[in-house]
Design an enzyme around this catalytic site. Sequence first.
Site, PDB file in Angstrom:
ATOM      1  N   GLN A 144       0.838  -1.199   0.000  1.00  0.00           N
ATOM      2  CA  GLN A 144       0.000   0.000   0.000  1.00  0.00           C
ATOM      3  C   GLN A 144       0.879   1.257   0.000  1.00  0.00           C
ATOM      4  O   GLN A 144       0.357   2.355  -0.028  1.00  0.00           O
ATOM      5  CB  GLN A 144      -0.893  -0.003   1.251  1.00  0.00           C
ATOM      6  CG  GLN A 144      -1.825  -1.199   1.321  1.00  0.00           C
ATOM      7  CD  GLN A 144      -2.487  -1.324   2.682  1.00  0.00           C
ATOM      8  OE1 GLN A 144      -1.888  -1.773   3.658  1.00  0.00           O
ATOM      9  NE2 GLN A 144      -3.733  -0.928   2.758  1.00  0.00           N
ATOM     10  N   ASP A 147       6.416   4.562  -1.666  1.00  0.00           N
ATOM     11  CA  ASP A 147       7.776   5.058  -1.457  1.00  0.00           C
ATOM     12  C   ASP A 147       8.856   4.332  -2.254  1.00  0.00           C
ATOM     13  O   ASP A 147      10.034   4.659  -2.144  1.00  0.00           O
ATOM     14  CB  ASP A 147       8.115   5.013   0.044  1.00  0.00           C
ATOM     15  CG  ASP A 147       7.874   3.622   0.651  1.00  0.00           C
ATOM     16  OD1 ASP A 147       7.993   2.605  -0.070  1.00  0.00           O
ATOM     17  OD2 ASP A 147       7.565   3.558   1.867  1.00  0.00           O
ATOM     18  N   HIS A 162      -1.280   1.403  -4.549  1.00  0.00           N
ATOM     19  CA  HIS A 162      -1.608   2.831  -4.611  1.00  0.00           C
ATOM     20  C   HIS A 162      -0.635   3.611  -5.488  1.00  0.00           C
ATOM     21  O   HIS A 162      -0.536   4.826  -5.370  1.00  0.00           O
ATOM     22  CB  HIS A 162      -1.645   3.419  -3.199  1.00  0.00           C
ATOM     23  CG  HIS A 162      -2.711   2.806  -2.343  1.00  0.00           C
ATOM     24  ND1 HIS A 162      -2.627   2.735  -0.971  1.00  0.00           N
ATOM     25  CD2 HIS A 162      -3.876   2.198  -2.670  1.00  0.00           C
ATOM     26  CE1 HIS A 162      -3.703   2.120  -0.496  1.00  0.00           C
ATOM     27  NE2 HIS A 162      -4.465   1.772  -1.506  1.00  0.00           N
ATOM     28  N   CYS A 221       2.203  19.331 -18.435  1.00  0.00           N
ATOM     29  CA  CYS A 221       2.661  18.219 -19.271  1.00  0.00           C
ATOM     30  C   CYS A 221       3.422  18.737 -20.490  1.00  0.00           C
ATOM     31  O   CYS A 221       2.941  19.622 -21.192  1.00  0.00           O
ATOM     32  CB  CYS A 221       1.460  17.392 -19.703  1.00  0.00           C
ATOM     33  SG  CYS A 221       1.852  16.109 -20.900  1.00  0.00           S
ATOM     34  N   SER A 262       0.540  -2.940   8.584  1.00  0.00           N
ATOM     35  CA  SER A 262      -0.674  -2.237   8.147  1.00  0.00           C
ATOM     36  C   SER A 262      -1.761  -2.418   9.185  1.00  0.00           C
ATOM     37  O   SER A 262      -1.947  -3.516   9.706  1.00  0.00           O
ATOM     38  CB  SER A 262      -1.155  -2.783   6.799  1.00  0.00           C
ATOM     39  OG  SER A 262      -2.403  -2.202   6.458  1.00  0.00           O
ATOM     40  N   ILE A 288       2.519  -3.209  14.819  1.00  0.00           N
ATOM     41  CA  ILE A 288       2.515  -2.653  16.174  1.00  0.00           C
ATOM     42  C   ILE A 288       1.206  -1.888  16.363  1.00  0.00           C
ATOM     43  O   ILE A 288       0.976  -0.894  15.699  1.00  0.00           O
ATOM     44  CB  ILE A 288       3.732  -1.725  16.401  1.00  0.00           C
ATOM     45  CG1 ILE A 288       5.038  -2.489  16.167  1.00  0.00           C
ATOM     46  CG2 ILE A 288       3.702  -1.146  17.811  1.00  0.00           C
ATOM     47  CD1 ILE A 288       6.291  -1.629  16.241  1.00  0.00           C
ATOM     48  N   CYS A 305       9.024  -4.690  12.270  1.00  0.00           N
ATOM     49  CA  CYS A 305       9.178  -5.527  11.067  1.00  0.00           C
ATOM     50  C   CYS A 305      10.655  -5.817  10.796  1.00  0.00           C
ATOM     51  O   CYS A 305      11.028  -6.953  10.495  1.00  0.00           O
ATOM     52  CB  CYS A 305       8.578  -4.823   9.855  1.00  0.00           C
ATOM     53  SG  CYS A 305       6.919  -4.193  10.123  1.00  0.00           S
TER      54      CYS A 305
HETATM   55 ZN   LIG Z   1      -0.381  15.395 -21.256  1.00  0.00          ZN
END
Ligand SMILES: [Zn+2]
Length: 315
Positions: A144, A147, A162, A221, A262, A288, A305
Amino acid sequence: MRMSFGLTFKRTAKVHWRANFSQQCSLRSTGLFVPPSPPLDPEKVKELQRFITLSKRLLVMTGAGISTESGIPDYRSEKVGLYARTDRRPIQHGDFVRSAPVRQRYWARNFVGWPQFSSRQPNPAHWALSNWERLGKLHWLVTQNVDALHTKAGSQRLTELHGCMHRVLCLDCGEQTPRGVLQERFQVLNPTWSAEAHGLAPDGDVFLTEEEVQSFQVPSCSQCGGPLKPDVVFFGDTVKPDKVDFVHKRVKEADSLLVVGSSLQVYSGYRFILTAREKKLPIVILNIGPTRSDDLASLKLDSRCGELLPLIDPR
Ligand SMILES: [Zn+2]
Protein backbone atom coordinates in the site's frame (compact mmCIF):
# COMPACT_ATOMS: atom_id res chain seq x y z
CA MET A 1 22.55 10.23 10.61
CA ARG A 2 23.20 13.44 8.70
CA MET A 3 21.85 13.91 5.21
CA SER A 4 22.77 16.36 2.52
CA PHE A 5 19.97 18.33 0.92
CA GLY A 6 22.15 20.33 -1.44
CA LEU A 7 22.51 17.66 -4.12
CA THR A 8 19.38 18.25 -6.14
CA PHE A 9 18.85 21.94 -5.46
CA LYS A 10 22.23 23.09 -6.85
CA ARG A 11 22.88 26.79 -6.23
CA THR A 12 19.79 28.14 -7.90
CA ALA A 13 17.04 27.41 -5.40
CA LYS A 14 17.75 28.45 -1.86
CA VAL A 15 16.00 26.25 0.62
CA HIS A 16 16.50 26.89 4.30
CA TRP A 17 15.91 23.87 6.45
CA ARG A 18 14.73 24.68 9.89
CA ALA A 19 16.22 23.12 12.95
CA ASN A 20 13.16 21.00 13.66
CA PHE A 21 13.39 19.41 10.21
CA SER A 22 17.02 18.38 10.57
CA GLN A 23 16.22 17.25 14.09
CA GLN A 24 13.63 14.87 12.64
CA CYS A 25 16.24 13.51 10.26
CA SER A 26 18.73 12.85 13.01
CA LEU A 27 16.07 11.26 15.18
CA ARG A 28 14.83 8.91 12.49
CA SER A 29 17.62 6.46 13.14
CA THR A 30 16.51 6.31 16.77
CA GLY A 31 12.98 5.44 15.75
CA LEU A 32 11.04 8.68 15.92
CA PHE A 33 8.36 7.23 13.64
CA VAL A 34 8.28 3.68 15.02
CA PRO A 35 5.76 3.09 17.81
CA PRO A 36 7.07 1.47 20.99
CA SER A 37 6.68 -2.31 20.97
CA PRO A 38 7.08 -5.10 23.53
CA PRO A 39 10.22 -7.27 23.39
CA LEU A 40 10.15 -10.17 20.91
CA ASP A 41 8.22 -13.16 22.22
CA PRO A 42 10.30 -16.28 21.35
CA GLU A 43 7.19 -18.48 21.25
CA LYS A 44 5.49 -16.18 18.73
CA VAL A 45 8.66 -16.04 16.63
CA LYS A 46 8.62 -19.85 16.52
CA GLU A 47 4.96 -19.83 15.51
CA LEU A 48 5.72 -17.36 12.72
CA GLN A 49 8.62 -19.55 11.57
CA ARG A 50 6.28 -22.56 11.47
CA PHE A 51 3.71 -20.58 9.47
CA ILE A 52 6.34 -19.47 6.93
CA THR A 53 7.81 -22.97 6.65
CA LEU A 54 4.37 -24.46 5.93
CA SER A 55 3.50 -21.74 3.38
CA LYS A 56 4.19 -22.77 -0.18
CA ARG A 57 2.49 -19.86 -1.95
CA LEU A 58 2.75 -16.98 0.48
CA LEU A 59 1.14 -13.64 -0.28
CA VAL A 60 2.50 -10.69 1.71
CA MET A 61 0.71 -7.37 2.03
CA THR A 62 2.68 -4.42 3.42
CA GLY A 63 1.66 -0.98 4.67
CA ALA A 64 3.23 2.16 6.11
CA GLY A 65 4.46 0.28 9.20
CA ILE A 66 7.21 -1.41 7.19
CA SER A 67 8.65 1.95 6.12
CA THR A 68 8.69 3.76 9.47
CA GLU A 69 12.04 2.11 10.21
CA SER A 70 13.32 3.75 7.00
CA GLY A 71 12.41 7.19 8.37
CA ILE A 72 9.02 7.62 6.67
CA PRO A 73 6.24 8.33 9.20
CA ASP A 74 2.86 6.63 8.88
CA TYR A 75 -0.49 8.34 9.37
CA ARG A 76 -2.19 6.21 11.98
CA SER A 77 0.23 4.92 14.62
CA GLU A 78 -0.53 6.03 18.15
CA LYS A 79 1.67 8.92 19.37
CA VAL A 80 4.21 8.77 16.49
CA GLY A 81 1.92 8.73 13.41
CA LEU A 82 1.24 11.95 11.54
CA TYR A 83 -2.41 12.06 12.67
CA ALA A 84 -1.33 11.87 16.31
CA ARG A 85 1.55 14.37 16.07
CA THR A 86 0.06 17.02 13.77
CA ASP A 87 -3.19 18.30 12.30
CA ARG A 88 -1.98 17.46 8.78
CA ARG A 89 -4.18 15.27 6.62
CA PRO A 90 -3.41 13.76 3.22
CA ILE A 91 -4.55 15.49 0.04
CA GLN A 92 -7.93 14.53 -1.39
CA HIS A 93 -8.13 13.41 -5.00
CA GLY A 94 -11.15 15.58 -5.87
CA ASP A 95 -9.50 18.75 -4.51
CA PHE A 96 -6.32 18.06 -6.48
CA VAL A 97 -8.11 17.44 -9.79
CA ARG A 98 -10.52 20.37 -9.46
CA SER A 99 -8.29 23.16 -8.17
CA ALA A 100 -5.14 24.70 -9.67
CA PRO A 101 -4.26 26.45 -6.34
CA VAL A 102 -4.50 23.09 -4.56
CA ARG A 103 -2.14 21.56 -7.13
CA GLN A 104 0.24 24.51 -6.75
CA ARG A 105 0.34 24.02 -2.97
CA TYR A 106 0.75 20.28 -3.34
CA TRP A 107 3.63 20.50 -5.82
CA ALA A 108 5.46 23.28 -3.94
CA ARG A 109 5.45 21.14 -0.81
CA ASN A 110 6.31 17.99 -2.72
CA PHE A 111 9.21 19.79 -4.47
CA VAL A 112 10.72 20.69 -1.10
CA GLY A 113 10.15 17.24 0.39
CA TRP A 114 11.37 15.27 -2.61
CA PRO A 115 15.17 15.19 -1.98
CA GLN A 116 14.51 13.78 1.50
CA PHE A 117 11.70 11.44 0.53
CA SER A 118 13.42 10.02 -2.55
CA SER A 119 16.64 9.36 -0.66
CA ARG A 120 15.03 7.00 1.86
CA GLN A 121 16.46 3.48 1.77
CA PRO A 122 14.99 -0.01 2.38
CA ASN A 123 15.39 -1.42 5.90
CA PRO A 124 16.02 -5.07 6.92
CA ALA A 125 12.30 -5.89 6.53
CA HIS A 126 12.27 -4.85 2.85
CA TRP A 127 15.50 -6.78 2.27
CA ALA A 128 14.09 -9.88 3.99
CA LEU A 129 11.00 -9.93 1.74
CA SER A 130 13.16 -9.47 -1.34
CA ASN A 131 15.28 -12.41 -0.15
CA TRP A 132 12.14 -14.54 0.37
CA GLU A 133 11.21 -13.86 -3.25
CA ARG A 134 14.69 -14.80 -4.46
CA LEU A 135 14.44 -18.12 -2.59
CA GLY A 136 11.00 -18.90 -4.06
CA LYS A 137 9.04 -18.43 -0.82
CA LEU A 138 6.99 -15.46 -1.92
CA HIS A 139 4.08 -15.96 -4.32
CA TRP A 140 3.28 -12.25 -4.52
CA LEU A 141 3.90 -8.99 -2.66
CA VAL A 142 1.24 -6.28 -2.48
CA THR A 143 2.17 -2.94 -0.98
CA GLN A 144 0.00 0.00 0.00
CA ASN A 145 3.12 2.20 0.12
CA VAL A 146 4.13 4.70 -2.54
CA ASP A 147 7.78 5.06 -1.46
CA ALA A 148 9.42 2.57 -3.90
CA LEU A 149 11.36 0.93 -1.04
CA HIS A 150 10.39 -2.62 -2.11
CA THR A 151 11.62 -1.87 -5.63
CA LYS A 152 14.84 -0.41 -4.23
CA ALA A 153 15.32 -3.67 -2.30
CA GLY A 154 14.93 -5.66 -5.53
CA SER A 155 11.39 -7.09 -5.17
CA GLN A 156 9.85 -7.89 -8.55
CA ARG A 157 6.77 -10.01 -7.86
CA LEU A 158 5.20 -6.80 -6.63
CA THR A 159 1.99 -4.81 -7.03
CA GLU A 160 2.06 -1.20 -5.84
CA LEU A 161 -1.62 -0.95 -4.99
CA HIS A 162 -1.61 2.83 -4.61
CA GLY A 163 1.02 3.60 -7.27
CA CYS A 164 4.42 5.16 -6.71
CA MET A 165 5.63 8.69 -5.99
CA HIS A 166 8.60 8.13 -8.29
CA ARG A 167 6.32 8.40 -11.35
CA VAL A 168 4.29 11.39 -12.59
CA LEU A 169 1.14 11.19 -14.70
CA CYS A 170 -0.54 13.74 -16.99
CA LEU A 171 -4.23 13.98 -16.06
CA ASP A 172 -5.20 14.75 -19.69
CA CYS A 173 -3.07 12.53 -21.97
CA GLY A 174 -1.81 9.94 -19.46
CA GLU A 175 1.87 10.50 -20.32
CA GLN A 176 4.12 9.02 -17.61
CA THR A 177 7.43 10.62 -16.62
CA PRO A 178 9.96 9.93 -13.87
CA ARG A 179 9.52 12.19 -10.83
CA GLY A 180 13.24 13.05 -10.93
CA VAL A 181 12.78 14.71 -14.34
CA LEU A 182 9.98 16.88 -12.94
CA GLN A 183 12.26 17.99 -10.10
CA GLU A 184 14.65 19.44 -12.70
CA ARG A 185 11.78 21.28 -14.43
CA PHE A 186 10.72 22.72 -11.04
CA GLN A 187 14.24 24.02 -10.49
CA VAL A 188 14.40 25.67 -13.94
CA LEU A 189 11.01 27.37 -13.41
CA ASN A 190 11.78 28.50 -9.86
CA PRO A 191 15.42 29.63 -9.90
CA THR A 192 15.14 32.05 -6.99
CA TRP A 193 12.29 30.48 -5.05
CA SER A 194 12.97 29.71 -1.44
CA ALA A 195 10.99 28.12 1.30
CA GLU A 196 11.34 26.74 4.75
CA ALA A 197 10.29 23.15 5.17
CA HIS A 198 8.86 21.51 8.24
CA GLY A 199 8.26 17.80 8.66
CA LEU A 200 7.78 15.05 6.11
CA ALA A 201 4.68 12.97 5.41
CA PRO A 202 4.33 9.39 4.08
CA ASP A 203 3.83 10.76 0.56
CA GLY A 204 6.75 13.23 0.68
CA ASP A 205 4.57 16.18 1.64
CA VAL A 206 5.97 18.95 3.88
CA PHE A 207 4.36 22.05 5.39
CA LEU A 208 4.81 25.48 3.75
CA THR A 209 3.20 28.88 4.36
CA GLU A 210 0.72 30.41 1.85
CA GLU A 211 3.24 33.12 0.85
CA GLU A 212 5.81 30.48 0.05
CA VAL A 213 3.31 28.54 -2.03
CA GLN A 214 1.90 31.42 -4.05
CA SER A 215 5.12 32.32 -5.84
CA PHE A 216 5.85 28.71 -6.83
CA GLN A 217 5.62 27.95 -10.57
CA VAL A 218 4.17 24.56 -11.55
CA PRO A 219 5.04 23.09 -14.96
CA SER A 220 2.42 21.30 -17.04
CA CYS A 221 2.66 18.22 -19.27
CA SER A 222 5.39 18.67 -21.88
CA GLN A 223 3.26 16.74 -24.43
CA CYS A 224 -0.18 18.36 -24.11
CA GLY A 225 0.00 21.10 -21.45
CA GLY A 226 -2.30 19.17 -19.09
CA PRO A 227 -2.00 19.17 -15.29
CA LEU A 228 0.48 16.76 -13.67
CA LYS A 229 -0.23 14.44 -10.77
CA PRO A 230 1.95 11.88 -9.00
CA ASP A 231 1.08 8.37 -10.22
CA VAL A 232 -0.48 7.52 -6.88
CA VAL A 233 -3.99 6.91 -5.64
CA PHE A 234 -4.86 9.85 -3.40
CA PHE A 235 -7.44 9.57 -0.63
CA GLY A 236 -10.89 9.78 -2.18
CA ASP A 237 -9.78 8.07 -5.38
CA THR A 238 -10.08 4.35 -6.12
CA VAL A 239 -7.64 1.69 -7.27
CA LYS A 240 -8.17 0.75 -10.95
CA PRO A 241 -10.45 -2.32 -11.28
CA ASP A 242 -7.93 -4.30 -13.37
CA LYS A 243 -5.33 -3.88 -10.63
CA VAL A 244 -7.83 -4.99 -7.98
CA ASP A 245 -8.76 -8.05 -10.09
CA PHE A 246 -5.09 -8.89 -10.56
CA VAL A 247 -4.45 -8.87 -6.81
CA HIS A 248 -7.62 -10.86 -6.10
CA LYS A 249 -6.29 -13.53 -8.47
CA ARG A 250 -2.93 -13.62 -6.68
CA VAL A 251 -4.74 -13.95 -3.33
CA LYS A 252 -6.84 -16.82 -4.68
CA GLU A 253 -3.69 -18.61 -5.88
CA ALA A 254 -2.01 -18.16 -2.49
CA ASP A 255 -2.14 -20.67 0.36
CA SER A 256 -1.40 -18.18 3.17
CA LEU A 257 -1.37 -14.46 3.83
CA LEU A 258 1.01 -12.36 5.91
CA VAL A 259 0.21 -8.71 6.66
CA VAL A 260 3.25 -6.57 7.50
CA GLY A 261 2.93 -3.08 8.98
CA SER A 262 -0.67 -2.24 8.15
CA SER A 263 -3.62 -1.43 10.38
CA LEU A 264 -5.86 -2.44 7.42
CA GLN A 265 -8.05 0.61 8.01
CA VAL A 266 -8.16 1.48 4.32
CA TYR A 267 -10.64 -0.63 2.38
CA SER A 268 -8.43 -0.93 -0.72
CA GLY A 269 -6.16 -3.28 1.24
CA TYR A 270 -8.72 -4.69 3.68
CA ARG A 271 -10.83 -6.21 0.87
CA PHE A 272 -8.03 -8.72 0.12
CA ILE A 273 -8.19 -9.90 3.73
CA LEU A 274 -11.88 -10.59 3.16
CA THR A 275 -11.03 -12.63 0.05
CA ALA A 276 -8.40 -14.56 2.02
CA ARG A 277 -10.96 -15.24 4.75
CA GLU A 278 -13.50 -16.51 2.19
CA LYS A 279 -10.81 -18.89 0.92
CA LYS A 280 -10.09 -19.86 4.55
CA LEU A 281 -6.41 -18.98 4.13
CA PRO A 282 -4.40 -18.80 7.34
CA ILE A 283 -3.73 -15.11 8.07
CA VAL A 284 -0.85 -13.79 10.18
CA ILE A 285 -0.54 -10.11 11.06
CA LEU A 286 2.65 -8.31 12.04
CA ASN A 287 1.81 -4.78 13.13
CA ILE A 288 2.52 -2.65 16.17
CA GLY A 289 -0.95 -1.76 17.45
CA PRO A 290 -4.43 -3.11 16.72
CA THR A 291 -5.68 -3.72 13.17
CA ARG A 292 -9.10 -4.06 11.58
CA SER A 293 -8.55 -7.81 11.16
CA ASP A 294 -6.98 -8.95 14.44
CA ASP A 295 -9.96 -11.28 14.98
CA LEU A 296 -9.27 -13.01 11.65
CA ALA A 297 -5.59 -13.67 12.33
CA SER A 298 -4.36 -17.03 13.57
CA LEU A 299 -1.29 -15.20 14.90
CA LYS A 300 -0.74 -11.51 15.69
CA LEU A 301 2.71 -10.06 16.40
CA ASP A 302 3.31 -6.54 17.76
CA SER A 303 6.95 -6.33 16.75
CA ARG A 304 9.22 -4.18 14.63
CA CYS A 305 9.18 -5.53 11.07
CA GLY A 306 12.90 -4.94 10.57
CA GLU A 307 13.71 -6.77 13.79
CA LEU A 308 11.47 -9.80 13.26
CA LEU A 309 11.46 -10.66 9.54
CA PRO A 310 15.24 -11.15 9.19
CA LEU A 311 15.02 -13.79 11.97
CA ILE A 312 12.78 -16.00 9.83
CA ASP A 313 14.34 -18.69 7.64
CA PRO A 314 12.32 -18.77 4.41
CA ARG A 315 13.61 -22.17 3.25
ZN1 LIG B 1 -0.38 15.40 -21.26
